[in-house]
Write an enzyme that holds these catalytic residues in place. Structure first.
Site, PDB file in Angstrom:
ATOM      1  NE  ARG A  12      -3.533   3.104   1.033  1.00 21.82           N
ATOM      2  CZ  ARG A  12      -4.077   3.303   2.048  1.00 21.82           C
ATOM      3  NH1 ARG A  12      -3.959   3.401   3.653  1.00 21.82           N
ATOM      4  NH2 ARG A  12      -5.203   4.469   0.969  1.00 21.82           N
ATOM      5  CB  SER A  13       3.753   1.904   0.891  1.00 19.51           C
ATOM      6  OG  SER A  13       5.296   2.833   1.348  1.00 19.51           O
ATOM      7  N   PRO A  14       3.103   4.189  -1.047  1.00 19.93           N
ATOM      8  CG  PRO A  14       2.472   6.083  -1.228  1.00 19.93           C
ATOM      9  CD  PRO A  14       2.267   4.743  -0.493  1.00 19.93           C
ATOM     10  CB  SER A  16       7.193   0.034  -0.759  1.00 21.79           C
ATOM     11  OG  SER A  16       6.828   0.674   0.692  1.00 21.79           O
TER      12      SER A  16
END
Length: 215
Positions: A12-14, A16
């Site tokens: 969910r982490s942009p 990442s």
């Protein structure tokens, strides 16, 4: 000399996503194995985080992630759908989450096979690269295939071994915190954490100090 590092990462982490391609390229070009260690995002671990965040947090983050993508030439579009079901207006996280558990378990299953980085990168490009309905059709199957994996095999394992996979994912989170951080993406090399998509060159520099060489 061959090196190894752990990459703590969230679907969910942009940020990442903005890091994963460059870490994959580093592992391909240099004598280092980067092990994907997926964790559940803050929305799962701390559901009230977004409700407590500063009012400017979301608008700044959106502006920053877009310019980072532009700066590095990385395709970037809003996730359709978001891996986390969330009310945009209230920032409240929905009780039912049909995507993130499957994704994270698939990532851990891919990591068991030593192909977590490739899988995360391929899937990340679907979610954050602008693919419409990435969860439908053969999108994920194609991403798994490009990473040298079978989605059917991963899905079967994610269903039959969900409890053990979740135990491993929880252990990843504990290991991240023991290493000295809590957020993603964080690369840990010889016990030293490098947090953020803007620490990749510094992590590489540290590895080169220890003798990292190109393949």
């Amino acid at each position: 000399m061959s090196f190894s590092a752990d990459l703590f990462w969230s679907f969910r982490s942009p940020y990442s996503y903005l890091a994963i391609g460059r870490y994959r390229a580093l592992a391909a070009s240099h004598d280092v194995t980067i092990n994907l260690r997926p964790v559940y995002p803050l929305a799962i671990r701390q559901p009230d985080f977004f409700e407590r965040a500063h009012p400017n947090w979301l608008s700044y983050t959106m502006r920053d992630m877009i310019r980072v993508a532009q700066f590095h030439g990385i395709p970037f579009g809003p996730p359709r759908p978001d891996p986390i079901v969330q009310n945009v207006a209230t920032r409240q996280i929905a009780a039912e989450q049909p995507y993130i558990y499957r994704l994270t378990r698939l990532g851990q299953a891919a990591s068991r096979r030593g192909k977590g980085i490739g899988f995360a990168h391929e899937v990340g490009q679907l979610i954050w690269g602008g693919a419409q309905d990435w969860h439908l059709g053969d999108h994920l199957a194609g991403a798994a295939r490009r990473a040298g994996l079978s989605l059917a095999e991963l899905d079967a394992e994610a269903l039959s071994d969900a409890e053990t996979l979740d135990t491993e994912i929880a252990a990843n989170q504990v290991a991240l915190e023991i290493a000295g951080h809590w957020g993603v993406p964080t690369l840990v090399f010889e016990g030293e954490p490098f947090f953020g998509q803007d620490r990749i060159e510094m992590a590489k520099w540290r590895m080169e100090q220890k003798g990292l060489s190109s393949r």
